[in-house]
Design a protein around this motif. Structure first.
Motif, PDB file in Angstrom:
ATOM      1  N   LYS A   1      16.174  47.674 -45.059  1.00 51.17           N
ATOM      2  CA  LYS A   1      16.990  46.511 -44.750  1.00 51.17           C
ATOM      3  C   LYS A   1      16.201  45.625 -43.795  1.00 51.17           C
ATOM      4  N   THR A   2      16.415  44.322 -43.902  1.00 55.02           N
ATOM      5  CA  THR A   2      15.712  43.376 -43.034  1.00 55.02           C
ATOM      6  C   THR A   2      16.619  42.966 -41.881  1.00 55.02           C
ATOM      7  N   HIS A   3      16.055  42.945 -40.676  1.00 52.06           N
ATOM      8  CA  HIS A   3      16.816  42.574 -39.478  1.00 52.06           C
ATOM      9  C   HIS A   3      16.097  41.427 -38.773  1.00 52.06           C
ATOM     10  N   ASN A   4      16.874  40.514 -38.219  1.00 54.47           N
ATOM     11  CA  ASN A   4      16.283  39.402 -37.474  1.00 54.47           C
ATOM     12  C   ASN A   4      15.730  39.893 -36.143  1.00 54.47           C
TER      13      ASN A   4
ATOM     14  N   PHE B   1      -0.060  37.835 -25.146  1.00 57.02           N
ATOM     15  CA  PHE B   1       0.428  38.953 -25.963  1.00 57.02           C
ATOM     16  C   PHE B   1       1.036  38.490 -27.282  1.00 57.02           C
ATOM     17  N   TRP B   2       1.117  37.176 -27.488  1.00 55.26           N
ATOM     18  CA  TRP B   2       1.871  36.616 -28.615  1.00 55.26           C
ATOM     19  C   TRP B   2       1.186  36.877 -29.948  1.00 55.26           C
ATOM     20  N   LEU B   3       2.000  37.186 -30.954  1.00 54.01           N
ATOM     21  CA  LEU B   3       1.529  37.344 -32.327  1.00 54.01           C
ATOM     22  C   LEU B   3       2.401  36.490 -33.238  1.00 54.01           C
ATOM     23  N   PRO B   4       1.848  35.967 -34.339  1.00 49.65           N
ATOM     24  CA  PRO B   4       2.636  35.101 -35.230  1.00 49.65           C
ATOM     25  C   PRO B   4       3.582  35.913 -36.119  1.00 49.65           C
ATOM     26  N   LEU B   5       4.738  36.276 -35.579  1.00 47.85           N
ATOM     27  CA  LEU B   5       5.728  37.043 -36.340  1.00 47.85           C
ATOM     28  C   LEU B   5       6.546  36.114 -37.233  1.00 47.85           C
ATOM     29  N   TYR B   6       6.994  36.646 -38.370  1.00 44.62           N
ATOM     30  CA  TYR B   6       7.917  35.895 -39.229  1.00 44.62           C
ATOM     31  C   TYR B   6       9.293  35.792 -38.579  1.00 44.62           C
ATOM     32  N   GLY B   7       9.582  36.731 -37.687  1.00 42.67           N
ATOM     33  CA  GLY B   7      10.900  36.736 -37.047  1.00 42.67           C
ATOM     34  C   GLY B   7      11.847  37.739 -37.666  1.00 42.67           C
ATOM     35  N   ASN B   8      11.289  38.693 -38.424  1.00 47.26           N
ATOM     36  CA  ASN B   8      12.150  39.759 -38.930  1.00 47.26           C
ATOM     37  C   ASN B   8      11.419  41.094 -38.949  1.00 47.26           C
ATOM     38  N   MET B   9      12.194  42.141 -39.144  1.00 44.38           N
ATOM     39  CA  MET B   9      11.675  43.505 -39.149  1.00 44.38           C
ATOM     40  C   MET B   9      12.378  44.266 -40.267  1.00 44.38           C
ATOM     41  N   CYS B  10      11.620  44.993 -41.064  1.00 48.11           N
ATOM     42  CA  CYS B  10      12.221  45.842 -42.096  1.00 48.11           C
ATOM     43  C   CYS B  10      12.188  47.286 -41.606  1.00 48.11           C
ATOM     44  N   CYS B  11      13.252  48.014 -41.846  1.00 54.90           N
ATOM     45  CA  CYS B  11      13.235  49.440 -41.510  1.00 54.90           C
ATOM     46  C   CYS B  11      14.328  50.151 -42.294  1.00 54.90           C
ATOM     47  N   ARG B  12      14.275  51.469 -42.242  1.00 50.61           N
ATOM     48  CA  ARG B  12      15.318  52.297 -42.849  1.00 50.61           C
ATOM     49  C   ARG B  12      16.101  52.931 -41.704  1.00 50.61           C
ATOM     50  N   LEU B  13      17.402  52.696 -41.683  1.00 50.89           N
ATOM     51  CA  LEU B  13      18.268  53.284 -40.658  1.00 50.89           C
ATOM     52  C   LEU B  13      19.288  54.162 -41.378  1.00 50.89           C
ATOM     53  N   VAL B  14      19.209  55.462 -41.131  1.00 44.56           N
ATOM     54  CA  VAL B  14      20.056  56.418 -41.853  1.00 44.56           C
ATOM     55  C   VAL B  14      20.972  57.129 -40.865  1.00 44.56           C
TER      56      VAL B  14
END
Length: 321
Positions: A164-167, A178-191
């Motif tokens: 699932k994608t999370h903002n 420390f900045w990196l060019p993130l899209y602004g979301n994170m995908c992960c599996r939360l069970v």
């Protein structure tokens, strides 16, 4: 008469597992494809916080050739309630290495700090609930400073056995080291695996009513309430021997359980389990050995109904094995 339905209840707790974290990056083409000798590397790790529990991932090293930050860790919280809020924080540290011989692997070894090996106890003393968003960690190596790059919160709504994608809320800007060019979301599996779905809720002997040739017969069964089902065996030993149950009755949000009036056989501790199947009501009548046992079963059923009403997600057991 005890009113099981209106009793104030607490939902069962359970295990939560976070895995397969992917955070996409969006380098400019000029950054991504440039092959300068002088390269910037970023050391990244995540923290997961639930109440007083804090876990961290391994550290990963990324540079401009990497398109996704990937963490392979599986993080498990063992005592989460249905209202859990897991704070996810991504920390970053930039280092400039002038020599191309400093490969990410060597750099990872050099930048390894107590943070990536720390226990929750050590970190939680540093991380207060009201910490500043720009909280940073200083490593054992002079000049290596980890700053909060991004954060998000995961809750029960995020739990399902799929990606699932999370903002992500991103800190800093291009001027931040420390900045990196993130899209602004994170995908992960939360069970999530609620205890009441994985373990026995209640067990004991019941007598099941059967009609044979128009006559009422009772068969004695050892019944186990678990995971939205009542599993019925002839003896407790059959469970250990992995024998198939003689009877399985659904106990879910559609099920109705009612006390039955005294009948001619004088078994006064009866209850019926009614399930709708293909538009028809399928009824199983059981009898407990005494009033005390009947009340224990009623309490177990109502607690299970309450727990099921709080479970708005599918659950998986494979990840917890």
């Amino acid at each position: 008469e005890e009113n099981f339905e209106s009793k104030e209840r607490t939902a069962c707790r359970g295990k939560i597992a976070i895995s397969d974290i992917r955070i996409p990056l969006m380098w400019k083409d000029s950054d991504h494809f440039s092959n300068k000798e002088r390269s910037q590397y970023y050391a990244i790790f995540c923290l997961f916080k639930l109440g007083a529990e804090v876990f961290d991932t391994e550290m990963v090293i990324v540079d401009k050739t990497v398109t996704d930050i990937c963490f392979e860790n599986v993080t498990i919280f063992n005592e989460a309630g249905p209202d859990f809020q897991i704070k996810v924080e991504v920390y970053s540290c930039c280092t400039e290495e002038s020599s191309i011989t400093n490969t990410p692997k060597k750099l990872a070894k050099k930048l390894k700090t107590s943070i990536s090996k720390a226990t929750g106890k050590k970190i939680s003393s540093v991380l207060q609930e009201d910490h500043e968003m720009c909280l940073s960690f200083s490593s054992a190596i002079y000049g290596a400073k980890y700053s909060l790059l991004a954060h998000t919160t995961l809750s029960l709504e995020s739990a399902e056995d799929s990606f699932k994608t999370h903002n992500l809320s991103v800190n800093g800007n291009e001027e931040s080291s420390f900045w990196l060019p993130l899209y602004g979301n994170m995908c992960c599996r939360l069970v999530a695996q609620p205890t009441c779905m994985a373990e026995n809720v209640f067990a004991g002997f019941l007598n099941e009513q059967q009609m044979v040739g128009g006559l009422i017969h009772w068969r004695r069964l050892y019944c186990v309430l678990r995971g939205g089902k009542l599993y019925c065996f002839y003896t407790p030993e059959e469970i250990e021997a992995k024998v198939e149950p003689a009877l399985i009755v659904s106990i879910n949000k559609e099920t109705r359980i009612r006390a039955v009036d005294k009948d001619k056989t004088k078994r006064i501790h009866n209850f019926s389990v009614i399930n709708p199947v293909a538009g028809q009501a399928v009824i199983h009548i059981f009898s407990a050995d005494n009033r005390e046992d009947l009340q224990k079963w009623m309490e177990a059923f109502w607690q299970h109904f309450f727990d099921l009403s709080k479970l708005t997600f599918g659950f998986s057991s494979s990840i917890f094995m």
